[in-house]
Design a protein around this motif. Structure first.
Motif, short mmCIF file in Angstrom:
data_model
loop_
_atom_site.label_atom_id
_atom_site.label_comp_id
_atom_site.label_asym_id
_atom_site.label_seq_id
_atom_site.Cartn_x
_atom_site.Cartn_y
_atom_site.Cartn_z
N ASN A 217 0.83 -1.20 0.00
CA ASN A 217 0.00 0.00 0.00
C ASN A 217 0.86 1.25 0.00
OD1 ASN A 217 -2.87 -1.07 0.41
ND2 ASN A 217 -1.77 -2.06 2.09
N LEU A 218 0.42 2.25 -0.76
CA LEU A 218 1.00 3.58 -0.70
C LEU A 218 -0.05 4.52 -0.13
CD1 LEU A 218 2.75 3.93 -4.19
CD2 LEU A 218 3.80 3.27 -2.03
N PHE A 219 0.39 5.47 0.69
CA PHE A 219 -0.49 6.50 1.23
C PHE A 219 0.09 7.85 0.82
CE2 PHE A 219 -0.93 2.76 3.82
CZ PHE A 219 -2.30 2.65 3.99
N ALA A 220 -0.73 8.65 0.15
CA ALA A 220 -0.26 9.93 -0.40
C ALA A 220 -1.09 11.07 0.17
CB ALA A 220 -0.35 9.92 -1.92
N LEU A 221 -0.39 12.13 0.60
CA LEU A 221 -1.05 13.33 1.12
C LEU A 221 -1.19 14.35 0.00
CD1 LEU A 221 -2.14 15.27 3.27
CD2 LEU A 221 0.24 15.81 3.87
N ASP A 222 -2.42 14.74 -0.27
CA ASP A 222 -2.72 15.79 -1.25
C ASP A 222 -2.97 17.08 -0.48
OD1 ASP A 222 -3.73 17.48 -3.17
OD2 ASP A 222 -5.57 16.34 -3.53
N SER A 223 -1.95 17.94 -0.42
CA SER A 223 -2.08 19.17 0.37
C SER A 223 -3.02 20.18 -0.27
CB SER A 223 -0.69 19.81 0.56
OG SER A 223 0.11 18.98 1.37
N ALA A 224 -3.17 20.13 -1.59
CA ALA A 224 -4.05 21.09 -2.26
C ALA A 224 -5.50 20.89 -1.85
CB ALA A 224 -3.90 20.96 -3.77
N ASN A 225 -5.93 19.65 -1.70
CA ASN A 225 -7.31 19.34 -1.38
C ASN A 225 -7.50 18.84 0.05
OD1 ASN A 225 -8.53 19.74 -4.16
ND2 ASN A 225 -6.98 18.20 -4.62
N GLY A 226 -6.40 18.75 0.83
CA GLY A 226 -6.51 18.29 2.20
C GLY A 226 -7.07 16.89 2.31
N GLN A 227 -6.48 15.95 1.55
CA GLN A 227 -7.00 14.58 1.49
C GLN A 227 -5.84 13.59 1.46
OE1 GLN A 227 -10.56 13.13 0.93
NE2 GLN A 227 -9.16 11.64 1.83
N VAL A 228 -6.03 12.46 2.15
CA VAL A 228 -5.06 11.37 2.10
C VAL A 228 -5.66 10.24 1.27
CG1 VAL A 228 -3.70 9.71 3.42
CG2 VAL A 228 -4.13 12.00 4.35
N TYR A 229 -4.86 9.71 0.33
CA TYR A 229 -5.32 8.63 -0.55
C TYR A 229 -4.53 7.36 -0.26
CZ TYR A 229 -7.19 12.53 -3.29
OH TYR A 229 -7.85 13.67 -3.69
N GLN A 230 -5.21 6.24 -0.50
CA GLN A 230 -4.54 4.94 -0.43
C GLN A 230 -4.48 4.36 -1.84
OE1 GLN A 230 -6.62 1.76 1.52
NE2 GLN A 230 -4.74 0.69 2.06
N ILE A 231 -3.32 3.82 -2.19
CA ILE A 231 -3.11 3.18 -3.49
C ILE A 231 -2.61 1.77 -3.23
CG2 ILE A 231 -1.86 3.27 -5.68
CD1 ILE A 231 -1.49 6.31 -5.15
N THR A 232 -3.33 0.76 -3.69
CA THR A 232 -2.92 -0.63 -3.52
C THR A 232 -2.09 -1.05 -4.73
OG1 THR A 232 -4.92 -1.11 -2.26
CG2 THR A 232 -3.70 -2.99 -3.14
N LEU A 233 -0.90 -1.55 -4.47
CA LEU A 233 0.04 -1.88 -5.53
C LEU A 233 -0.20 -3.28 -6.07
CD1 LEU A 233 3.27 -0.52 -3.82
CD2 LEU A 233 2.00 0.57 -5.68
N THR A 234 0.24 -3.50 -7.30
CA THR A 234 0.23 -4.83 -7.89
C THR A 234 1.34 -5.66 -7.25
OG1 THR A 234 1.62 -3.98 -9.67
CG2 THR A 234 -0.76 -4.05 -10.07
N GLY A 235 1.36 -6.94 -7.61
CA GLY A 235 2.32 -7.85 -6.99
C GLY A 235 3.76 -7.46 -7.20
N ASP A 236 4.09 -6.88 -8.38
CA ASP A 236 5.47 -6.49 -8.63
C ASP A 236 5.80 -5.11 -8.10
OD1 ASP A 236 4.06 -4.92 -10.36
OD2 ASP A 236 5.02 -5.66 -12.19
N GLY A 237 4.79 -4.43 -7.51
CA GLY A 237 5.03 -3.11 -6.95
C GLY A 237 5.15 -2.00 -7.96
N LEU A 238 4.86 -2.28 -9.23
CA LEU A 238 5.06 -1.29 -10.29
C LEU A 238 3.76 -0.87 -10.96
CD1 LEU A 238 8.27 -2.78 -11.97
CD2 LEU A 238 8.11 -1.00 -10.22
N GLY A 239 2.66 -1.06 -10.27
CA GLY A 239 1.37 -0.65 -10.82
C GLY A 239 0.34 -0.52 -9.72
#
Length: 712
Positions: free
Chosen positions: A444-466
């Motif tokens: 999992n990646l967690f990204a902070l969007d300071s422009a909109n004041g929001q935290v997003y979660q991104i689930t990665l593929t098995g190889d970590g490149l998608g």
């Protein structure tokens, strides 16, 4: 009733969904349902399998929808990554999912989740089904109907212990044969509440869409169903079954999840000032030409009167409208052609002149007197070449000769400046975002969007490149949200807490939200001492759970320390990290990190880093940097103190570079993408080692997260 289309090698699977909540149909797949063909990197023996899974709520507490989606994704990933027989793979994935749930419930006794799960694998003409909990299946093949479990009136067989209740999952396996036209319905316990003959009548309907309509008529308040029909690959898909991409086609790309993404309508674009003026100009030109036409019409009449034949039936062609139009338009056409040829010739000659100058500079850079000169002169000469490369590239983008010179020049200067070019892969772009921090934990990646004041979660593929399923905004980590009854202010920063295995977001009004990494179960509290803050910039969390908050304007900089007690900071009184006469002066501090030994690192905007232990400054400085590279500005940094890494990564936007140093500050490498414009807004980095011990840099730049794999 939403349809899909999945492909195996011997049978294709037509997929339909029915989701009824409160007696009303929801036009999306039920959360936790998934049909997936083998991905490109499936384990050996799994290449021809199609996997089905349905995860449903069980017990007294229902989790958020994405909780069940994550469990289904975890099950699919685990199956295709495992080896051995189908039954061994199914048992393994049930054990893994159950262990995750059971461990979570042991840590959270006040809020426990349970789940029923049914999985199936289609291999050739065999369908192997495994279930745990109350989820069921009904299969219709060759005029025969089979229910799984066999007797839906037997509560002991129907309601087996769900996942998350016991340390070991109670798994029940069944194997069936399928052929052309076989249909199977996977459903939650509400499907078993219907009478089997009525479900059987629905399954023999003329097509899959009618099956779903019939099941909807049988549904009461709640129902979640996934229906599959197996047909040969050459069979045509019924026109009334909605068809989507094959899951085989989705392998290695974005995975379709149970939640239908919201499609935003494109905003109507407001016309620019130039376009408005252009339209007005066109209209004015049209009116002007119309007046010219009238004038030429008068001239035509005069010519016809004085030079035409007396008999109107004997008019010459020149005096006809066609003849006059030709006479008038011929000069216009000639002038237009001359202008077009002149403009094209100008562009060609300008590019050729540029190319001649470029070749002259290129030959000079490769000449022995330059190649054998000192390093600085080589860099200056190739910089002179690259300047002309940009000029010629603008005149004719994509020219092979110009591109080849650009690549050679970049290779030479990179070697002399110790710059490493790493290929970039786009993980995820988030519209209108400005990403300022990225955290990597597991897949999992967690990204902070300071422009909109929001935290997003991104689930990665098995190889970590998608990215598996796009980006997911965490509702509790949003400016203006009210988690736990607290109003969330502007989010300062996010960090990972190794003590609680949670992602933590802190707002400028002291509201702190902690979310469990895998299931995003969140809790909220308010920190004390907010009135003492001046300009909070960033925070980090040590292994014992203590939170360190960097304040940029508290008497030339301060770090507030919040100890963790009982998994919470409530009641914790902040203390100043720096005090006394030895207190350092922090000029424009912007970021803070801490290593496992308790050493605190503070980054300033000019790229300087100071190191402190027990509030005392420790000798530290960046050294051994190449002469042509200077770290004189920075955005954020990342500390990797694992045994195999022991590195600091500093993000420098003005040079579009990520610098890597040792923990004592010695230069190791500097990384840039081949296309440096991708790093024009570079802001954050996180580094992880994958299962093959490759180090992957996850870089945030603007609204996009990139992946860069370090060379071995």
């Amino acid at each position: 009733m939403d349809g899909g289309y999945a492909m195996a090698f011997e049978f294709e699977s037509l997929i339909g969904y029915l989701y009824v909540v409160g007696g009303r149909q929801i036009h999306t797949a039920p959360p936790g349902t998934l049909c997936e063909a083998a991905p490109a990197r499936a384990a050996r023996g799994r290449e021809a399998d199609t996997f089905f899974v349905m995860v449903s709520p069980s017990g007294d507490s229902a989790a958020p929808a994405n909780f069940y989606e994550r469990l289904s994704t975890l099950a699919a990933d685990r199956y295709f990554a495992s080896s051995g027989s189908v039954t061994a793979g199914l048992r393994d994935l049930f054990a893994v999912v159950n262990r995750h749930l059971y461990d979570y419930n042991q840590k959270n006794p006040q809020k426990q989740y349970e789940a029923s799960m049914i999985c199936a694998v289609l291999r050739g003409a065999d369908l192997i089904i495994a279930r745990c909990g109350a989820n069921v299946a009904m299969l219709r093949s060759d005029g025969q109907t089979r229910t799984i479990p066999d007797d839906w009136t037997d509560d002991d067989a129907l309601y087996s212990p769900p996942l998350g209740v016991r340390p070991e999952a109670d798994i029940h396996l069944t194997q069936c044969r399928v052929n052309n036209g076989t249909r199977v319905a996977f459903g939650d316990a509400n499907l078993a509440a219907m009478t089997a003959p009525r479900i059987d009548n629905a399954l023999v309907s003329v097509d899959l869409a009618t099956v779903l309509v019939s099941l909807k008529e049988l549904a009461k308040l709640q129902l979640a169903v996934m229906v599959a029909e197996f047909v040969p690959p050459t069979a045509s898909t019924p026109p009334n079954v909605p068809v989507a991409e094959s899951t085989a086609g989705l392998s290695g790309r974005k995975r379709e999840t149970a939640t239908t993404p919201a499609v935003s309508r494109p905003r109507e674009k407001r016309p620019s000032v130039f376009s408005v003026l252009w339209r007005h100009g066109q209209r004015a030109l049209g009116r002007l030409l119309l007046q010219f036409g009238k004038v030429f019409g008068v001239f035509g009449k005069m010519i016809n009167r004085y030079f035409g034949p007396e008999d109107s039936k004997q008019k010459r062609w020149l005096s006809s409208p066609a003849g006059m139009g030709t006479v008038v338009m011929l000069p216009v056409f000639v002038v237009a052609m001359v202008m077009a040829l002149w403009l094209s010739g100008t562009e060609e000659s300008e590019f050729e002149i540029c190319l001649q100058e470029l070749n002259s500079r290129y030959e000079l850079a490769r000449s022995p007197q330059i190649a054998n000169s000192d390093r600085q002169r080589i860099l200056e000469t190739w910089g002179y070449v690259q300047d002309k490369v940009e000029d010629c590239g603008a005149l004719r983008p994509g020219d092979q000769q110009v591109s080849a010179i650009r690549a050679e020049g970049q290779q030479v200067t990179d070697r002399l400046q110790d710059i490493t070019r790493l290929q970039t892969t786009v993980i995820q772009s988030i519209p209108a975002a400005s990403l300022t921090r990225i955290i990597a934990q597991g897949r999992n990646l967690f990204a902070l969007d300071s422009a909109n004041g929001q935290v997003y979660q991104i689930t990665l593929t098995g190889d970590g490149l998608g990215s598996q399923a796009g980006f997911y905004p965490i509702p509790e980590m949003r400016r203006g949200a009210s988690p736990g009854g607290f109003l969330m202010g502007d989010i300062i920063d996010i960090a990972y807490s190794p003590n609680t295995d949670r992602i933590v977001a802190l707002a400028d009004n002291g509201i702190l939200v902690q979310c469990e990494v895998r299931f995003l179960d969140c809790r909220t509290e308010r920190l004390n001492g907010v009135e003492q803050w001046r300009r909070p910039m960033a925070f980090t969390i040590w292994t014992n759970g203590t939170l360190y908050l960097l304040d940029a304007e508290a008497q030339s900089g301060q770090v507030w320390r919040y100890p963790l007690s009982g998994g919470t900071f409530t009641g914790s009184t902040p203390t100043e990290y720096f005090s006394g006469p030895a207190r350092p002066t922090l000029q424009n501090p912007i970021d803070i990190q801490i290593d496992g030994g308790g050493n605190i690192y503070i980054l300033t905007a000019d790229g300087t880093t100071t190191k402190h232990f027990n509030a005392q400054q420790v000798n530290f400085g960046y050294t051994s940097f190449p002469e042509s590279q200077r770290l004189n500005a920075a955005q954020t940094f990342f500390l990797d103190d694992t045994v195999t890494a022991q590195s600091i990564y500093v993000v420098s936007r003005n040079t579009r570079t990520i610098f890597e140093t040792s923990l004592i500050g010695n230069f190791r490498a500097s990384y840039r993408p081949p296309d440096e414009s991708l790093f024009e807004l570079v802001s954050a980095v996180a580094v992880v080692a994958d299962q093959n011990r490759r180090e992957i840099l996850y870089v945030a730049s603007g609204n996009t997260v990139f992946a860069m794999v370090k060379d071995d």
